[in-house]
Design a protein around this motif. Structure first.
Motif, PDB file in Angstrom:
ATOM      1  N   ALA A 121       0.828  -1.202   0.000  1.00 50.54           N
ATOM      2  CA  ALA A 121       0.000   0.000   0.000  1.00 50.54           C
ATOM      3  C   ALA A 121       0.869   1.261   0.000  1.00 50.54           C
ATOM      4  O   ALA A 121       0.604   2.214  -0.737  1.00 50.54           O
ATOM      5  CB  ALA A 121      -0.923  -0.007   1.217  1.00 50.54           C
ATOM      6  N   HIS A 122       1.911   1.250   0.816  1.00 49.20           N
ATOM      7  CA  HIS A 122       2.803   2.418   0.894  1.00 49.20           C
ATOM      8  C   HIS A 122       3.492   2.674  -0.440  1.00 49.20           C
ATOM      9  O   HIS A 122       3.578   3.821  -0.899  1.00 49.20           O
ATOM     10  CB  HIS A 122       3.847   2.177   1.989  1.00 49.20           C
ATOM     11  CG  HIS A 122       4.823   3.301   2.157  1.00 49.20           C
ATOM     12  ND1 HIS A 122       4.528   4.441   2.877  1.00 49.20           N
ATOM     13  CD2 HIS A 122       6.097   3.464   1.685  1.00 49.20           C
ATOM     14  CE1 HIS A 122       5.564   5.256   2.849  1.00 49.20           C
ATOM     15  NE2 HIS A 122       6.529   4.700   2.131  1.00 49.20           N
ATOM     16  N   THR A 123       3.978   1.613  -1.081  1.00 48.51           N
ATOM     17  CA  THR A 123       4.678   1.756  -2.356  1.00 48.51           C
ATOM     18  C   THR A 123       3.738   2.280  -3.439  1.00 48.51           C
ATOM     19  O   THR A 123       4.106   3.145  -4.247  1.00 48.51           O
ATOM     20  CB  THR A 123       5.281   0.414  -2.793  1.00 48.51           C
ATOM     21  OG1 THR A 123       6.202  -0.032  -1.792  1.00 48.51           O
ATOM     22  CG2 THR A 123       6.012   0.545  -4.111  1.00 48.51           C
ATOM     23  N   THR A 124       2.508   1.777  -3.450  1.00 50.94           N
ATOM     24  CA  THR A 124       1.528   2.237  -4.432  1.00 50.94           C
ATOM     25  C   THR A 124       1.188   3.709  -4.232  1.00 50.94           C
ATOM     26  O   THR A 124       1.052   4.470  -5.195  1.00 50.94           O
ATOM     27  CB  THR A 124       0.244   1.389  -4.337  1.00 50.94           C
ATOM     28  OG1 THR A 124       0.554   0.023  -4.631  1.00 50.94           O
ATOM     29  CG2 THR A 124      -0.815   1.887  -5.319  1.00 50.94           C
ATOM     30  N   GLN A 125       1.072   4.131  -2.991  1.00 53.64           N
ATOM     31  CA  GLN A 125       0.657   5.494  -2.689  1.00 53.64           C
ATOM     32  C   GLN A 125       1.782   6.513  -2.850  1.00 53.64           C
ATOM     33  O   GLN A 125       1.537   7.664  -3.224  1.00 53.64           O
ATOM     34  CB  GLN A 125       0.119   5.562  -1.256  1.00 53.64           C
ATOM     35  CG  GLN A 125      -1.162   4.768  -1.057  1.00 53.64           C
ATOM     36  CD  GLN A 125      -1.359   4.331   0.383  1.00 53.64           C
ATOM     37  OE1 GLN A 125      -0.672   4.796   1.295  1.00 53.64           O
ATOM     38  NE2 GLN A 125      -2.297   3.427   0.609  1.00 53.64           N
ATOM     39  N   THR A 126       3.036   6.102  -2.562  1.00 54.11           N
ATOM     40  CA  THR A 126       4.136   7.067  -2.535  1.00 54.11           C
ATOM     41  C   THR A 126       5.218   6.809  -3.578  1.00 54.11           C
ATOM     42  O   THR A 126       6.012   7.708  -3.883  1.00 54.11           O
ATOM     43  CB  THR A 126       4.815   7.067  -1.154  1.00 54.11           C
ATOM     44  OG1 THR A 126       5.490   5.815  -0.951  1.00 54.11           O
ATOM     45  CG2 THR A 126       3.793   7.271  -0.045  1.00 54.11           C
ATOM     46  N   GLU A 145      -4.716   0.019   6.361  1.00 57.11           N
ATOM     47  CA  GLU A 145      -4.761   0.016   4.900  1.00 57.11           C
ATOM     48  C   GLU A 145      -5.965  -0.768   4.393  1.00 57.11           C
ATOM     49  O   GLU A 145      -6.589  -0.395   3.401  1.00 57.11           O
ATOM     50  CB  GLU A 145      -3.470  -0.561   4.326  1.00 57.11           C
ATOM     51  CG  GLU A 145      -2.213   0.244   4.637  1.00 57.11           C
ATOM     52  CD  GLU A 145      -2.252   1.665   4.084  1.00 57.11           C
ATOM     53  OE1 GLU A 145      -3.135   1.981   3.275  1.00 57.11           O
ATOM     54  OE2 GLU A 145      -1.379   2.466   4.472  1.00 57.11           O
ATOM     55  N   ARG A 169      -9.245   1.343   4.834  1.00 57.13           N
ATOM     56  CA  ARG A 169      -9.546   2.425   3.891  1.00 57.13           C
ATOM     57  C   ARG A 169      -9.589   1.984   2.430  1.00 57.13           C
ATOM     58  O   ARG A 169      -9.612   2.820   1.542  1.00 57.13           O
ATOM     59  CB  ARG A 169      -8.562   3.567   4.071  1.00 57.13           C
ATOM     60  CG  ARG A 169      -7.110   3.278   3.818  1.00 57.13           C
ATOM     61  CD  ARG A 169      -6.319   4.561   3.965  1.00 57.13           C
ATOM     62  NE  ARG A 169      -4.899   4.406   3.714  1.00 57.13           N
ATOM     63  CZ  ARG A 169      -4.051   5.430   3.655  1.00 57.13           C
ATOM     64  NH1 ARG A 169      -4.490   6.648   3.800  1.00 57.13           N
ATOM     65  NH2 ARG A 169      -2.764   5.223   3.445  1.00 57.13           N
ATOM     66  N   GLU A 170      -9.597   0.678   2.194  1.00 48.02           N
ATOM     67  CA  GLU A 170      -9.841   0.200   0.839  1.00 48.02           C
ATOM     68  C   GLU A 170     -11.285   0.507   0.429  1.00 48.02           C
ATOM     69  O   GLU A 170     -12.181   0.576   1.283  1.00 48.02           O
ATOM     70  CB  GLU A 170      -9.607  -1.320   0.765  1.00 48.02           C
ATOM     71  CG  GLU A 170      -8.161  -1.746   0.640  1.00 48.02           C
ATOM     72  CD  GLU A 170      -7.623  -1.485  -0.757  1.00 48.02           C
ATOM     73  OE1 GLU A 170      -7.676  -2.394  -1.607  1.00 48.02           O
ATOM     74  OE2 GLU A 170      -7.165  -0.353  -1.006  1.00 48.02           O
ATOM     75  N   THR A 230      -6.497  -2.869  -4.182  1.00 47.85           N
ATOM     76  CA  THR A 230      -6.170  -1.781  -5.114  1.00 47.85           C
ATOM     77  C   THR A 230      -4.663  -1.559  -5.198  1.00 47.85           C
ATOM     78  O   THR A 230      -4.179  -0.973  -6.166  1.00 47.85           O
ATOM     79  CB  THR A 230      -6.829  -0.466  -4.671  1.00 47.85           C
ATOM     80  OG1 THR A 230      -6.346  -0.099  -3.371  1.00 47.85           O
ATOM     81  CG2 THR A 230      -8.346  -0.600  -4.624  1.00 47.85           C
ATOM     82  N   PHE A 231      -3.919  -2.025  -4.203  1.00 42.57           N
ATOM     83  CA  PHE A 231      -2.478  -1.763  -4.138  1.00 42.57           C
ATOM     84  C   PHE A 231      -1.621  -2.980  -4.475  1.00 42.57           C
ATOM     85  O   PHE A 231      -0.396  -2.904  -4.431  1.00 42.57           O
ATOM     86  CB  PHE A 231      -2.099  -1.256  -2.740  1.00 42.57           C
ATOM     87  CG  PHE A 231      -2.666  -2.091  -1.613  1.00 42.57           C
ATOM     88  CD1 PHE A 231      -2.128  -3.336  -1.299  1.00 42.57           C
ATOM     89  CD2 PHE A 231      -3.737  -1.626  -0.870  1.00 42.57           C
ATOM     90  CE1 PHE A 231      -2.649  -4.094  -0.267  1.00 42.57           C
ATOM     91  CE2 PHE A 231      -4.271  -2.382   0.167  1.00 42.57           C
ATOM     92  CZ  PHE A 231      -3.725  -3.610   0.466  1.00 42.57           C
TER      93      PHE A 231
END
Length: 333
Positions: free
Chosen positions: A92-97, A234, A237-238, A249-250
């Motif tokens: 999730a972190h990699t997808t978002q940032t 994470e 909040r999907e 999603t990530f």
């Protein structure tokens, strides 16, 4: 055991959750393996997940689970709860940032905290006002640092969720609830509102400084205390349409349809938040454990997951009463 296997398998396929409780030697792990084998004829191997308290336990189960030969999986069928949580948080972190999420080991965390506390004693920065009984001599010991670290970890690992912003001063329209992960700050603030304790106030200041260090370039990441709550956050909040059997999603992995968790008495207590978020997404849970044999208290395990699930009307409890292949004198112990 076949009848019990079929009954548990049927409930899981119907989307229901189960708690399996038994003393050591009653065959809980063997039953888990049987249930897994039964499910693989009806569930895609990619949507069946087995969780364990630690890596060694997962390694043993990987070699014993009846995974179909033609199964296509993006990850191992059995994983430790921390490994699974880190995978969720990292993806999730990699997808978002676009950046990787480093894992901060317990040893690294201890070094950061030791440097921070030592800096206070040397007058670097504005240290907390410790109560008189917590002298400089006490604060210089490794035992004190361990106590502070354990306190911070227990605070940070639980707090995540939806916050509703305070009403605006002008009485304007209501603000939209927001997803916030604040590393336990809100939980500690709520406690201090009703129980003013100088020890907790001092630790709250240490927490703020620790988190400031973790947010600096080169230090950022997730540690063993926050990885479970961060993964649960994470999942929370999907989008609503991300449910069991559908991809996150990530990540290309799917939300597990069925989760079998072995040895849950040794899962960190904060694991409940992650398991609950999976269940809210439609995952059927089967939790296997023995509340009498907790061995992981040093990392937050306390058998509370068994207590919670057994008292939850959304779970069916199955008790395994018979100890198998064990001498009577050992059973008596």
């Amino acid at each position: 055991m076949d009848e019990v296997t079929e009954r548990i398998g049927a409930k899981l396929l119907a989307g229901e959750s189960v708690t399996v409780v038994g003393r050591p030697g009653t065959g809980k792990t063997t039953l888990l393996e049987s249930v897994y084998a039964q499910l693989m004829s009806s569930v895609s191997p990619s949507s069946g997940l087995v969780l364990t308290p630690n890596r060694d336990h997962a390694d043993v189960l990987r070699n014993r689970l009846a995974v179909p030969r033609d199964a296509v999986r993006a990850s191992a069928p059995a994983r430790s709860i921390s490994s699974f949580a880190y995978g969720i948080a990292r993806a999730a972190h990699t997808t978002q940032t676009g950046d990787d999420l480093e894992f901060i080991s317990g040893a690294d965390q201890d070094v950061f905290l030791a440097d921070l506390l030592a800096g206070h004693e040397l007058g670097h920065g504005r240290g907390p006002a410790w109560p008189a009984e917590i002298t400089a001599e006490v604060r210089s010991t490794s035992a004190f640092r361990t106590e502070v670290r354990d306190f911070l970890n227990r605070v940070m690992e639980f707090d995540f969720g939806v916050r509703i912003p305070a009403p605006s001063a002008g009485g304007g329209p209501e603000q939209t609830p927001e997803f916030v992960f604040d590393f336990g700050r809100s939980a500690l603030d709520r406690v201090l509102e009703h129980h003013r304790d100088p020890r907790w106030e001092a630790v709250a200041q240490v927490l703020e400084e620790y988190l400031d260090i973790m947010s600096m370039p080169g230090y950022g990441g997730t540690d063993s205390a926050t990885v479970l709550a961060r993964a649960a956050f994470e999942i929370l909040r999907e989008p609503a349409e991300v449910t069991a059997g559908r991809a996150w999603t990530f990540a290309p992995d799917v939300v597990p349809t069925v989760v079998l968790a072995d040895g849950v008495q040794d899962f960190p207590a904060a694991s409940w938040g992650l398991l609950e978020q999976l269940r809210e997404r439609g995952s059927a849970l089967a939790l296997f454990g023995s509340p009498e044999t907790v061995t992981g208290r040093f990392h937050g395990a306390d058998a509370s997951i068994i207590d919670r699930s057994a008292s939850d009307e959304r779970f069916t409890t199955v008790v395994l009463p018979e100890v198998k292949n064990t001498a009577d004198e050992l059973v008596a112990v």
